[in-house]
Design a protein around this motif. Sequence first.
Motif, PDB file in Angstrom:
ATOM      1  N   GLU A  44      32.738  34.625  27.157  1.00 10.76           N
ATOM      2  CA  GLU A  44      33.712  34.203  28.165  1.00 10.76           C
ATOM      3  C   GLU A  44      33.549  35.050  29.428  1.00 10.76           C
ATOM      4  OE1 GLU A  44      36.149  31.936  28.083  1.00 10.76           O
ATOM      5  OE2 GLU A  44      36.074  31.324  25.970  1.00 10.76           O
ATOM      6  N   GLN A  45      34.056  34.511  30.543  1.00  5.90           N
ATOM      7  CA  GLN A  45      34.286  35.293  31.755  1.00  5.90           C
ATOM      8  C   GLN A  45      35.800  35.407  31.871  1.00  5.90           C
ATOM      9  OE1 GLN A  45      32.246  36.596  34.129  1.00  5.90           O
ATOM     10  NE2 GLN A  45      30.370  35.926  33.140  1.00  5.90           N
ATOM     11  N   THR A  46      36.307  36.574  32.145  1.00  5.69           N
ATOM     12  CA  THR A  46      37.760  36.720  32.217  1.00  5.69           C
ATOM     13  C   THR A  46      38.191  37.099  33.633  1.00  5.69           C
ATOM     14  OG1 THR A  46      37.818  37.361  29.891  1.00  5.69           O
ATOM     15  CG2 THR A  46      39.751  37.907  31.208  1.00  5.69           C
ATOM     16  N   ASP A  47      39.097  36.296  34.161  1.00  3.54           N
ATOM     17  CA  ASP A  47      39.631  36.555  35.504  1.00  3.54           C
ATOM     18  C   ASP A  47      40.826  37.492  35.401  1.00  3.54           C
ATOM     19  OD1 ASP A  47      37.734  34.860  36.495  1.00  3.54           O
ATOM     20  OD2 ASP A  47      39.110  33.234  36.995  1.00  3.54           O
ATOM     21  N   VAL A  48      40.825  38.487  36.264  1.00  4.51           N
ATOM     22  CA  VAL A  48      41.879  39.504  36.204  1.00  4.51           C
ATOM     23  C   VAL A  48      42.343  39.873  37.612  1.00  4.51           C
ATOM     24  CG1 VAL A  48      40.900  40.518  34.088  1.00  4.51           C
ATOM     25  CG2 VAL A  48      40.291  41.481  36.307  1.00  4.51           C
ATOM     26  N   PHE A  63      48.699  36.226  31.648  1.00  5.69           N
ATOM     27  CA  PHE A  63      49.232  37.399  30.965  1.00  5.69           C
ATOM     28  C   PHE A  63      49.701  38.393  32.018  1.00  5.69           C
ATOM     29  CE2 PHE A  63      49.482  41.339  28.704  1.00  5.69           C
ATOM     30  CZ  PHE A  63      50.159  40.944  27.567  1.00  5.69           C
ATOM     31  N   ILE A  64      50.992  38.746  31.970  1.00  7.21           N
ATOM     32  CA  ILE A  64      51.573  39.560  33.046  1.00  7.21           C
ATOM     33  C   ILE A  64      52.110  40.904  32.570  1.00  7.21           C
ATOM     34  CG2 ILE A  64      52.174  37.501  34.412  1.00  7.21           C
ATOM     35  CD1 ILE A  64      55.087  37.938  33.491  1.00  7.21           C
ATOM     36  N   ARG A 122      31.399  40.672  32.675  1.00  8.14           N
ATOM     37  CA  ARG A 122      32.237  39.613  32.091  1.00  8.14           C
ATOM     38  C   ARG A 122      33.637  39.552  32.700  1.00  8.14           C
ATOM     39  NH1 ARG A 122      29.778  35.716  28.945  1.00  8.14           N
ATOM     40  NH2 ARG A 122      27.769  36.588  28.379  1.00  8.14           N
ATOM     41  N   ILE A 123      33.870  40.427  33.673  1.00 16.05           N
ATOM     42  CA  ILE A 123      35.182  40.442  34.335  1.00 16.05           C
ATOM     43  C   ILE A 123      35.019  39.997  35.773  1.00 16.05           C
ATOM     44  CG2 ILE A 123      36.954  41.989  35.264  1.00 16.05           C
ATOM     45  CD1 ILE A 123      36.898  43.580  32.845  1.00 16.05           C
ATOM     46  N   ARG A 124      35.909  39.135  36.213  1.00 15.07           N
ATOM     47  CA  ARG A 124      35.951  38.803  37.641  1.00 15.07           C
ATOM     48  C   ARG A 124      37.290  39.259  38.202  1.00 15.07           C
ATOM     49  NH1 ARG A 124      33.494  32.966  36.500  1.00 15.07           N
ATOM     50  NH2 ARG A 124      35.603  32.747  35.681  1.00 15.07           N
ATOM     51  N   ILE A 125      37.231  40.183  39.147  1.00 11.38           N
ATOM     52  CA  ILE A 125      38.481  40.658  39.760  1.00 11.38           C
ATOM     53  C   ILE A 125      38.832  39.736  40.916  1.00 11.38           C
ATOM     54  CG2 ILE A 125      39.640  42.573  40.910  1.00 11.38           C
ATOM     55  CD1 ILE A 125      37.972  44.484  39.270  1.00 11.38           C
ATOM     56  N   LYS A 126      40.010  39.124  40.807  1.00 12.29           N
ATOM     57  CA  LYS A 126      40.416  38.071  41.739  1.00 12.29           C
ATOM     58  C   LYS A 126      41.481  38.500  42.724  1.00 12.29           C
ATOM     59  CE  LYS A 126      38.357  34.314  40.066  1.00 12.29           C
ATOM     60  NZ  LYS A 126      37.546  33.448  40.941  1.00 12.29           N
ATOM     61  N   GLY A 127      41.876  39.768  42.666  1.00 12.78           N
ATOM     62  CA  GLY A 127      42.913  40.213  43.591  1.00 12.78           C
ATOM     63  C   GLY A 127      43.807  41.254  42.949  1.00 12.78           C
ATOM     64  N   LEU A 176      44.493  33.899  33.831  1.00  6.80           N
ATOM     65  CA  LEU A 176      44.443  35.103  34.655  1.00  6.80           C
ATOM     66  C   LEU A 176      45.253  36.206  33.970  1.00  6.80           C
ATOM     67  CD1 LEU A 176      43.472  36.074  37.519  1.00  6.80           C
ATOM     68  CD2 LEU A 176      45.668  35.261  38.413  1.00  6.80           C
ATOM     69  N   ILE A 177      44.654  37.380  33.882  1.00  8.83           N
ATOM     70  CA  ILE A 177      45.387  38.565  33.406  1.00  8.83           C
ATOM     71  C   ILE A 177      45.786  39.361  34.647  1.00  8.83           C
ATOM     72  CG2 ILE A 177      45.193  40.741  32.118  1.00  8.83           C
ATOM     73  CD1 ILE A 177      43.139  39.339  30.272  1.00  8.83           C
ATOM     74  N   HIS A 178      47.105  39.529  34.863  1.00  6.37           N
ATOM     75  CA  HIS A 178      47.590  40.159  36.103  1.00  6.37           C
ATOM     76  C   HIS A 178      47.668  41.679  36.015  1.00  6.37           C
ATOM     77  CE1 HIS A 178      49.816  36.456  37.920  1.00  6.37           C
ATOM     78  NE2 HIS A 178      49.045  36.021  36.938  1.00  6.37           N
TER      79      HIS A 178
END
Length: 226
Positions: free
Chosen positions: A116-120, A76-77, A152-157, A94-96
């Motif tokens: 869920e775990q959500t990558d953002v 999702f961008i 529940r959020i993982r910040i990936k960058g 991934l949510i950008h």
Amino acid sequence: MDNLKQNTTRINRRIAEAALRSGRTFDDIMLVAVSKTVDMAAVEKAHQLGIENFGENRTREIVLKQQGLPEVKWHFIGHLQTNKVKEIIGKTSLIHSLDRWRLAEEINKASRALEEQTDVLLQVNISGEEQKYGLEPGAVKDFLADAGQLKRIRIKGFMTMAPLEAETDEIRSIFKEMYRIRQTMSELGFKHCDLKYLSMGMSQDYEIAIEEGANIIRIGSSLFNT
Ligand SMILES: *Cc1c(COP(=O)(O)O)cnc(C)c1O
């Protein structure tokens, strides 16, 4: 659409060349095909050509397309409204575009409800254009520190965009600044986040972005000829 194969070949070659110029290889760069202007037939064709990641900027559209092709990764961008978050949790790779605290809380809450775990990625407004979404660079550090509460959020960058009309030098300096922020924040060592992704570069500027350290690029028009 007949050109999709040629476009893919050309873009892959340019990705590989730009990656080499930055001391990396083709496999270090993730191409997200931005399918927001095309239908499922085009998505399926791109998938057959080896594309595994697709990007959408509307919640309804990503939900429909994800149902149509659940075996690829959906990104999702676009700007995400808090009241639409529920619709997409569990459906994105991934949510950008995490750009405000209220949205982070909402993604966390909806993710917890669905276990869920959500990558953002944090979207940062480096250029300072008023019409652009994104955190101010100066707000990034506190945001990352506070985000440790949101389990529940993982910040990936990070994700950023250069202004559409900018000159090459200006575009390059924006990408350099995003890279520098990522390095600084990585060194601070926030334990709850692994800041490995830099999503920057679109059809007009993806080669510059890769040269400046992008490892995710988001390409729509030059792939799908839209
Ligand atoms: C549309 C869009 C893209 C793709 O842009 P192109 O110029 O068509 O490659 C990339 N990122 C975001 C956030 C977009 O909205």
